[in-house]
Scaffold this active site. Structure first.
Site, PDB file in Angstrom:
ATOM      1  N   ARG A 191       5.644 -13.053   9.551  1.00 16.65           N
ATOM      2  CA  ARG A 191       6.297 -11.804   9.186  1.00 16.65           C
ATOM      3  C   ARG A 191       7.653 -11.701   9.882  1.00 16.65           C
ATOM      4  O   ARG A 191       7.919 -12.411  10.842  1.00 16.65           O
ATOM      5  CB  ARG A 191       5.410 -10.620   9.552  1.00 16.65           C
ATOM      6  CG  ARG A 191       5.268 -10.406  11.047  1.00 16.65           C
ATOM      7  CD  ARG A 191       4.177  -9.405  11.409  1.00 16.65           C
ATOM      8  NE  ARG A 191       4.428  -8.084  10.900  1.00 16.65           N
ATOM      9  CZ  ARG A 191       3.694  -7.505   9.946  1.00 16.65           C
ATOM     10  NH1 ARG A 191       2.678  -8.127   9.402  1.00 16.65           N
ATOM     11  NH2 ARG A 191       3.962  -6.288   9.549  1.00 16.65           N
TER      12      ARG A 191
ATOM     13  N   GLU B 209       0.876  -1.163   0.000  1.00 18.34           N
ATOM     14  CA  GLU B 209       0.000   0.000   0.000  1.00 18.34           C
ATOM     15  C   GLU B 209       0.921   1.222   0.000  1.00 18.34           C
ATOM     16  O   GLU B 209       1.810   1.314   0.848  1.00 18.34           O
ATOM     17  CB  GLU B 209      -0.868  -0.004   1.267  1.00 18.34           C
ATOM     18  CG  GLU B 209      -1.879   1.101   1.238  1.00 18.34           C
ATOM     19  CD  GLU B 209      -2.766   1.155   2.482  1.00 18.34           C
ATOM     20  OE1 GLU B 209      -2.740   0.211   3.289  1.00 18.34           O
ATOM     21  OE2 GLU B 209      -3.479   2.162   2.609  1.00 18.34           O
TER      22      GLU B 209
ATOM     23  N   LYS C 275       4.377   1.123  10.615  1.00 15.58           N
ATOM     24  CA  LYS C 275       4.430   2.352   9.828  1.00 15.58           C
ATOM     25  C   LYS C 275       4.095   3.560  10.690  1.00 15.58           C
ATOM     26  O   LYS C 275       4.650   4.637  10.498  1.00 15.58           O
ATOM     27  CB  LYS C 275       3.429   2.275   8.670  1.00 15.58           C
ATOM     28  CG  LYS C 275       3.926   1.425   7.512  1.00 15.58           C
ATOM     29  CD  LYS C 275       2.891   1.400   6.394  1.00 15.58           C
ATOM     30  CE  LYS C 275       3.289   0.390   5.325  1.00 15.58           C
ATOM     31  NZ  LYS C 275       2.199   0.111   4.392  1.00 15.58           N
TER      32      LYS C 275
HETATM   33  P1  ATP Z   1      -0.245  -1.820   6.755  1.00 15.76           P
HETATM   34  O1  ATP Z   1      -1.005  -2.863   5.968  1.00 15.76           O
HETATM   35  O2  ATP Z   1      -0.514  -1.838   8.196  1.00 15.76           O
HETATM   36  O3  ATP Z   1      -0.276  -0.487   6.153  1.00 15.76           O
HETATM   37  P2  ATP Z   1       2.050  -3.333   5.948  1.00 15.76           P
HETATM   38  O4  ATP Z   1       3.405  -3.274   6.545  1.00 15.76           O
HETATM   39  O5  ATP Z   1       1.324  -4.615   5.900  1.00 15.76           O
HETATM   40  O6  ATP Z   1       1.262  -2.237   6.725  1.00 15.76           O
HETATM   41  P3  ATP Z   1       1.779  -3.217   3.116  1.00 15.76           P
HETATM   42  O7  ATP Z   1       2.136  -2.121   2.210  1.00 15.76           O
HETATM   43  O8  ATP Z   1       0.385  -3.674   3.110  1.00 15.76           O
HETATM   44  O9  ATP Z   1       2.172  -2.723   4.534  1.00 15.76           O
HETATM   45  O10 ATP Z   1       2.760  -4.437   2.911  1.00 15.76           O
HETATM   46  C1  ATP Z   1       3.043  -4.962   1.647  1.00 15.76           C
HETATM   47  C2  ATP Z   1       3.428  -6.393   1.764  1.00 15.76           C
HETATM   48  O11 ATP Z   1       4.557  -6.548   2.608  1.00 15.76           O
HETATM   49  C3  ATP Z   1       2.327  -7.216   2.353  1.00 15.76           C
HETATM   50  O12 ATP Z   1       2.124  -8.364   1.532  1.00 15.76           O
HETATM   51  C4  ATP Z   1       2.817  -7.616   3.699  1.00 15.76           C
HETATM   52  O13 ATP Z   1       2.376  -8.893   4.044  1.00 15.76           O
HETATM   53  C5  ATP Z   1       4.331  -7.567   3.551  1.00 15.76           C
HETATM   54  N1  ATP Z   1       4.959  -7.231   4.816  1.00 15.76           N
HETATM   55  C6  ATP Z   1       4.777  -6.126   5.555  1.00 15.76           C
HETATM   56  N2  ATP Z   1       5.477  -6.171   6.696  1.00 15.76           N
HETATM   57  C7  ATP Z   1       6.140  -7.344   6.694  1.00 15.76           C
HETATM   58  C8  ATP Z   1       7.044  -7.998   7.597  1.00 15.76           C
HETATM   59  N3  ATP Z   1       7.394  -7.433   8.758  1.00 15.76           N
HETATM   60  N4  ATP Z   1       7.522  -9.209   7.253  1.00 15.76           N
HETATM   61  C9  ATP Z   1       7.183  -9.771   6.092  1.00 15.76           C
HETATM   62  N5  ATP Z   1       6.346  -9.227   5.195  1.00 15.76           N
HETATM   63  C10 ATP Z   1       5.819  -8.028   5.480  1.00 15.76           C
END
Ligand code: ATP
Ligand code: MG
Length: 583
Positions: A262, A37, A272
Site C-alpha cells: 500500500r 467500501e 479513515k
Molecule cells: P478499510 O478497509 O479499513 O475501511 P481501506 O482504506 O482499505 O479501509 P477500502 O474502501 O476498503 O478502504 O479500499 C478500497 C481499495 O483501496 C482496496 O482495494 C484497498 O486495498 C485500496 N487501498 C486503500 N488504501 C490504500 C493505500 N494506502 N494504498 C494502496 N491501496 C489502498
C-alpha cells in the site's frame, strides 16, 4: 480513458499478467476491479489502487469494474458513495457499464452459504464474538473447537434460515466456515461468514438482517463478475488462502488474487478513522480541506488529476512496505503545473513603492506573456503600471548582506516586464516600521531591458496599487510537521499537526487580469508558487487563491533532521530496553 502519462514501466503484477496471457489461463482477458467500501472519502492511497487497476485494464485492453463493497450498513452512507463515483471520474477513469455493488449479490451469497452448509463446510455458532476470539488461539497455539461445531446439516440449515428470518437478536449467532481450528494461518480457523445485524442498508433497506463478511463476499463477487486479477494490498496476503479455499469449495470460477504494498505517505495520515477525527473535531475545514490527503482535498487545493496519476506512475508498485516522501507528490504537482499554469504576478505581503519621477496621473500597460518560455503557447495579458506599486516586503532590505540582489537603498533592480528602478528613500512610521519605499525609474528601460553597461541581477514581481485586485490568499502547507505522525505509541498523532499548515495573507494583491480567474484554475504567481482559484470560495470577480505548492522544496532539511532524531530515539529506546532486560 486516462492511462499512464507515458509507457507503463514493467512491474511484478504485469509480469504475472503476461505469464497468464502466455499460458492462456484467462484466455488473454484482463478484468480488474476497484472495490471501495463506501465508509469514507477516497484518499491518495486509494488513488494508487485506482491508477493501478484502471491503468492495467486500459493497457491490456481489458476492463476495470467499480464495485462498492457495501456489506456493512452501519458505517456506510450514500454521501460517501456519491463522492467516490465523482472522485474516480475526476481522476480520469471510466468504468463504462461496469458499476457494481456487493449488495446486488446478497441473494446469491445467501445461496452459496446454504451450499456450504449442505456440504458440511459451514455451521451456525452460538458463541459470542468475545468467546469466538478467545477460542481462536494464537500464532503459536491452535484454537479450540466451538461446542456448536458438530451441529448437523439440518440443524444448521434451520438455524441459518431463522437467522435470516430475524428470529434471533443481533450478535447472538454467526455462520462460520468449517475449516480447521488448528490451521497455522489464523484466517483459516473457522472464519465468520455471516452475522446478524439489524440496520437499514442504503440499497437493500430492511430486507436483510444478516450481512456477509468481507472474506466471504469479496471472492464470490470477484468470481461472479469474472474478474481475472483481484489486486489488493499486502495485509490481505494471509487471506488469499481463504479466498482460494472458498472458491474451490464452491467450485466456481476462480480469479487470481495478487497483493501489492500500500501507499504510505510521509507527513500525512491515511487511516479513515484518523481522517474522520480530523474532520469531526474541526482540526481541518472538512473532507475537502486543501490540506487533507483526500482526493477531494487535493482537488480543492489545485492538484490536477494528471499530477496524481503521474505521482502514482512514478512511485510504481512493489511487494515491500515503504514510505514515500511527500516531496514526490509535490514534485509531480510541480512538474504537471509547470507546463500548464500561466505565469502572473501577485504580491502576498505588500509594501508600497512610489516612483517619484513618474507622473502622478500617467499610467501605461505592458503586454506580458503568460508563458515566457513559449509566448505563443498561452498568449499575453495586459499588466498596468502607474506611479504607486506594491512589491513583496521580503524583497526589500534596508541593510542588505552581500549578494542580496533584490531591492535595497541605491541598488537598481528590474520590475518584471516594466522598468529598472532604484530605491532612493525609506519612509517609516512612528514605530520604525517601513511603510513606503520611494524610488526612481529609468524611462529608457521600458519593458525591463537593461542597457548593456548595466548589471541588474534582481527581478521583482509587482502589482500596480491603483489597478491591483485585493484578494484572499491562503498559503497551504503540509498538515503535519512530522514525517510519521502516527509512529509514536505514547504520543497522539495530532500533536504533530503543523501550526503553519494554513496561513492567511489578508493584504495580498494580484494583477487585475486575475479578476475573472475561473474557479479551479491554476496559475504560477511568479517567484511565489502555484496558486489555484478556490472552486468553492471564489465568487465572480472575487477569486480566493489557495497555494497549491511552492516552487521549490523547503522540507528536505527538516526531514533529514527528523530522521536523525528518530534514529536517535530508536537507539535510546533499544538501549533502555536492553538495560531493563539485564536488571
Ligand atoms: P478499510 O478497509 O479499513 O475501511 P481501506 O482504506 O482499505 O479501509 P477500502 O474502501 O476498503 O478502504 O479500499 C478500497 C481499495 O483501496 C482496496 O482495494 C484497498 O486495498 C485500496 N487501498 C486503500 N488504501 C490504500 C493505500 N494506502 N494504498 C494502496 N491501496 C489502498
Ligand atoms: Mg479495505
Amino acid at each position: 480513458m486516462a492511462t499512464g502519462e507515458s509507457a507503463s514501466p514493467s512491474n511484478f503484477i504485469r509480469n504475472i499478467i503476461d505469464e497468464h496471457n502466455q499460458s492462456g489461463r484467462f484466455g488473454g482477458k484482463v478484468v480488474t476491479r476497484f472495490p471501495p467500501e463506501p465508509n469514507g472519502y477516497l484518499h491518495i492511497g486509494h488513488a494508487k489502487s485506482i491508477c493501478l487497476n484502471f491503468g492495467l485494464a486500459a493497457s491490456y485492453g481489458g476492463s476495470c469494474h467499480l464495485r462498492f463493497d457495501d456489506t456493512n450498513p452501519a458505517k456506510e452512507e450514500q454521501e460517501y458513495l456519491d463522492s467516490i463515483i465523482e472522485d474516480v471520474r475526476w481522476l480520469g477513469f471510466d468504468w463504462g457499464e461496469h458499476l457494481y455493488y456487493a449488495s446486488n449479490y446478497f441473494d446469491q451469497l445467501y445461496e452459496f452459504a446454504i451450499k456450504l452448509i449442505n456440504d458440511g463446510k459451514a455451521y451456525v455458532d452460538d458463541l459470542s464474538a468475545q468467546e469466538i476470539r478467545a477460542h481462536r488461539g494464537t500464532l503459536t497455539q491452535p484454537g479450540i473447537d466451538s461446542p456448536y461445531r458438530g451441529r448437523g446439516v439440518d440443524e444448521n440449515l434451520d438455524l441459518f434460515q431463522r437467522m435470516k428470518a430475524g428470529e434471533f437478536p443481533d450478535g447472538s449467532r454467526v455462520l462460520r466456515a468449517k475449516i480447521d481450528m488448528a490451521h497455522p494461518n489464523m484466517v483459516m480457523r473457522d472464519p465468520t461468514l455471516y452475522r446478524i445485524r439489524r440496520a437499514i442498508h442504503h440499497r437493500t433497506g430492511d430486507k436483510w438482517c444478516i450481512y456477509p463478511m468481507y472474506d466471504f463476499t469479496h471472492c464470490i463477487s470477484d468470481s461472479i463478475e469474472g474478474i481475472t486479477h483481484s489486486i489488493c494490498t499486502l495485509e490481505f496476503e494471509d487471506n488469499r488462502v481463504l479466498y482460494d479455499w472458498m472458491l474451490d469449495q464452491l467450485g466456481i470460477y476462480h480469479p487470481q488474487q495478487i497483493e501489492f504494498a500500500r501507499l504510505n505517505l510521509e507527513f500525512a495520515v491515511m487511516s479513515k478513522r484518523k481522517l474522520l477525527e480530523l474532520v469531526k473535531e474541526n482540526y481541518v475545514d472538512g473532507w475537502d480541506d486543501p490540506r487533507m490527503p483526500t482526493i477531494r482535498g487535493m482537488r480543492r487545493r489545485g492538484y490536477t488529476p494528471a499530477s496524481l496519476r503521474l505521482f502514482c506512475e512514478r512511485i510504481g508498485v512493489g511487494k515491500k512496505e515503504s514510505w514515500i516522501d511527500m516531496y514526490w507528490l509535490e514534485k509531480a504537482v510541480r512538474d504537471d503545473l509547470n507546463d500548464k499554469a500561466p505565469r502572473v504576478m501577485g504580491v502576498l505581503d505588500p509594501i508600497k513603492v512610489v516612483i517619484t519621477n513618474y507622473p502622478e496621473d500617467a499610467e501605461e500597460v505592458f503586454e506580458a506573456p503568460y508563458y515566457p518560455d513559449d509566448p505563443p503557447a498561452m498568449g499575453h495579458r495586459d499588466v498596468p503600471f502607474c506611479r504607486e506599486l506594491y512589491i513583496e516586503r521580503e524583497d526589500f532590505m534596508e541593510d542588505p548582506p552581500k549578494k542580496f540582489w533584490r531591492m535595497a537603498p541605491g541598488q537598481e533592480v528590474r520590475l518584471r516586464w516594466a522598468y529598472l528602478v532604484t530605491c532612493q528613500e525609506v519612509v517609516k512610521d512612528s514605530q520604525g516600521e517601513i511603510v513606503e519605499l520611494r524610488c526612481t525609474y529609468d524611462p529608457e528601460t521600458r519593458g525591463g531591458w537593461a542597457p548593456d553597461d548595466r548589471k541588474v541581477k534582481g527581478t521583482l514581481h509587482w502589482v500596480s496599487a491603483r489597478h491591483g485586485l485585493g484578494v484572499q490568499v491562503r498559503l497551504y502547507d503540509r498538515l503535519f510537521s512530522m514525517a510519521n505522525p502516527g509512529a509514536f505509541k505514547d504520543r497522539d498523532y495530532k500533536e504533530f499537526l503543523n501550526p503553519e499548515s494554513k496561513v492567511l495573507m489578508p493584504q495580498a494583491v494580484v494583477e487585475p487580469s486575475l479578476k475573472d480567474a475561473a474557479p479551479g484554475s491554476c496559475y504560477q504567481f511568479e517567484r511565489k508558487g502555484f496558486f489555484c482559484a478556490d472552486p468553492v470560495d471564489s465568487a465572480p470577480g472575487r477569486p480566493v487563491f489557495n497555494r497549491v505548492v511552492t516552487l521549490r522544496d523547503s522540507w528536505a532539511k527538516i526531514l533529514e533532521q527528523q530522521k536523525r532524531e528518530a534514529g536517535r530515539l530508536e537507539r535510546e529506546a533499544r538501549k533502555t530496553k536492553k538495560k531493563a532486560k539485564k536488571e
